[in-house]
Scaffold this active site. Structure first.
Site, short mmCIF file in Angstrom:
data_model
loop_
_atom_site.label_atom_id
_atom_site.label_comp_id
_atom_site.label_asym_id
_atom_site.label_seq_id
_atom_site.Cartn_x
_atom_site.Cartn_y
_atom_site.Cartn_z
N SER B 11 0.85 -1.19 0.00
CA SER B 11 0.00 0.00 0.00
C SER B 11 0.88 1.24 0.00
O SER B 11 1.77 1.35 -0.85
CB SER B 11 -0.94 -0.05 1.21
OG SER B 11 -1.85 0.99 1.18
N HIS B 38 -2.57 -0.78 -3.52
CA HIS B 38 -3.72 0.13 -3.35
C HIS B 38 -3.51 1.38 -4.19
O HIS B 38 -2.50 2.06 -4.06
CB HIS B 38 -3.87 0.54 -1.88
CG HIS B 38 -4.29 -0.59 -0.99
ND1 HIS B 38 -4.03 -0.61 0.35
CD2 HIS B 38 -4.98 -1.73 -1.27
CE1 HIS B 38 -4.53 -1.73 0.87
NE2 HIS B 38 -5.11 -2.42 -0.10
N ASP B 131 -5.00 -4.27 5.68
CA ASP B 131 -5.36 -5.16 4.57
C ASP B 131 -4.22 -6.15 4.37
O ASP B 131 -3.05 -5.79 4.47
CB ASP B 131 -5.58 -4.32 3.30
CG ASP B 131 -6.27 -5.12 2.20
OD1 ASP B 131 -6.84 -6.19 2.51
OD2 ASP B 131 -6.24 -4.67 1.04
#
Lengths: 274, 186
Positions: B11, B38, B131
């Site tokens: 991310s 992401h 996540d």
């Protein structure tokens, strides 16, 4: 067919049970997706295994309808992918302008956001009065919400940005009235939308149309089912009619690829050859 | 070859490490790599092309139903979840965001764990959310190998640290050592 993994077999039997008891056919959906949705429901409802869910699906209407909602994806936006709507305005609207009457099919419309987007665009292009939009889905609850045309105002900021990026000509707020936490879409947008229950997997051609939009629906289907739905679309389009798919959906691997001409490859807009 | 696929979740801070990893792997690195980074919903895919230009391997966005091939690095497209089917092809969905993300790392990892079982390597790199934690746990349960970037070396340590609350990864490594480890696999 042999199943290495028992839960694969259980899922297959559950889908068979849903189909034979309730008539909804998920047997040709992408398996990884279906597994994810079913396992989520299993965890939320506290079942030990998928087989337990099967008996519940057969005997408990309320649970069955809950599971059906899980398996039906209703995530959508107004003017989702603004660049697609730009291309629609530039490349497809000029074709539609040549017809005295226009029929549009929104296949898999879910809660209707994209059908309302289309109504707005057509109104701005002066075409809405001679258009009928058939907006269909197999999910009756989603269709009921679509018909109401009431959406949470939490999303409006994002929709307004989408609308502006898509080449919108007015102020987006002129298309709805705010009421508490919601917005209500204008009555004038609803007048030529026909909301109807239609299942792409089990139902057939119901009209001859100039334009079909089916965006981010086919990604959930396996190749066979994709091909059979593509045939349904092909048979529903007039010659020279236009097919719009989601930005990650392709016709290239379909048996019907050669029957279409690419109008905008990036935005996945195709024209049926004469 | 023991392992058939590598999944990576990354991310914030990801662009830098992805550049390093994709440029460092040699032409004969066969194991396919599938990445969720992401990104914003409206991100174009320019950065994938840039990575491709600097890589010995073919870096591309994953297409729906595409067969996963050796020698390629695949990225989840913006605003879609990426899943792996048991026949080693990709599926895309627009389901709700998971951990506020679409694509979500957990969605890729959990489906990859089911598809590849103990022939999978899962790697969680820099990021500032959790996540990937559920997903890498599933990879471990299915017998796959688990690696996290050493939080001390990560631009955003939260994501690899979050993994430590759920499992004990097989390896905790710096980016350089992750690369060295992967190259030794072939």
């Amino acid at each position: 067919m042999q199943y290495k993994d028992t839960s694969d077999l259980e899922i297959s039997l559950l889908l068979e049970a849903i189909y034979r008891k309730h008539g909804y056919d998920f047997r040709q959906y992408s398996q990884a997706h279906i597994r994810r949705r079913i396992m989520n429901r299993m965890a939320i409802s506290g079942f030990a295994d998928v087989s337990q869910m099967q008996s519940k699906v057969l005997n408990d209407e309320e649970f069955a309808s809950e599971l059906l909602q899980d398996l039906s994806i209703t995530v959508t936006e107004m003017f989702r992918d603004p660049t697609f709507y730009q291309s629609l305005r530039e490349k497809v609207i000029p074709i539609l302008k040549t017809y005295p009457f226009i029929k549009i099919w929104h296949a898999g419309c879910a809660t209707g956001e994209e059908a309302y987007s289309m109504a707005i665009l057509l109104q701005e292009e002066g075409l809405y009065d001679r258009t009928t939009i058939y907006a269909t889905d197999f999910n009756q609850l989603a269709l009921n919400r679509a018909k109401e045309g009431i959406f949470s105002n939490k999303m409006i900021k994002e929709y307004t940005v989408n609308y502006q990026l898509s080449g919108g000509k007015e102020s987006f707020s002129s298309y709805y009235t705010s009421s508490y936490d919601n917005v209500i879409m204008n009555q004038s947008l609803k007048k030529n939308i026909v909301w109807a229950n239609h299942n792409l997997v089990t139902d057939s051609v119901f009209a001859e149309v100039n334009l079909i939009l089916c965006r981010n629906v086919l990604i959930y289907f396996d190749k066979n089912l994709q091909n059979s739905v593509q045939t349904l679309f092909y048979n529903s389009l007039i010659n020279g009619g236009v097919l719009c798919l989601g930005s990650k959906e392709s016709l290239r691997y379909s048996d019907l690829y050669s029957e279409y001409q690419e109008m905008d490859n990036k935005q996945r807009i195709f024209k049926k050859k004469y | 070859m023991r392992y058939e696929a590598i999944v990576i979740g990354v991310s914030s801070g990801g662009m830098n490490v992805l550049k390093i990893i994709s440029a460092a792997l040699p032409t004969d690195f066969k194991i396919p790599i599938i990445v969720v980074q992401h990104v914003g919903a409206h991100s174009d895919s320019q950065w994938i092309q840039l990575l491709n230009e600097k890589s010995n391997l073919h870096v591309k966005e994953a297409d729906e139903k595409e067969k996963i091939e050796n020698g390629k690095i695949y990225f989840a497209p913006p605003n879609y979840h990426l899943l792996i089917e048991k026949d080693k092809t990709f599926s895309l969905t627009i389901d709700e965001r998971v951990n506020f993300a679409r694509p979500a790392i957990d969605v890729l990892f959990e489906s990859a764990a089911e598809a590849y079982r103990n022939k999978l390597i899962g790697i969680v790199l820099t990021g500032s959310n959790n996540d990937g934690t559920k997903g890498i746990k599933r990879i471990k349960e299915c017998g796959g190998l688990t690696i996290i970037q050493d939080p001390k070396t990560a631009e955003s340590p939260y994501m690899p640290m979050s993994v430590l609350t759920a499992i004990e990864p097989d390896h905790i490594l710096s980016i350089e050592n992750i690369i060295a480890f992967l190259i030794k696999l072939k």
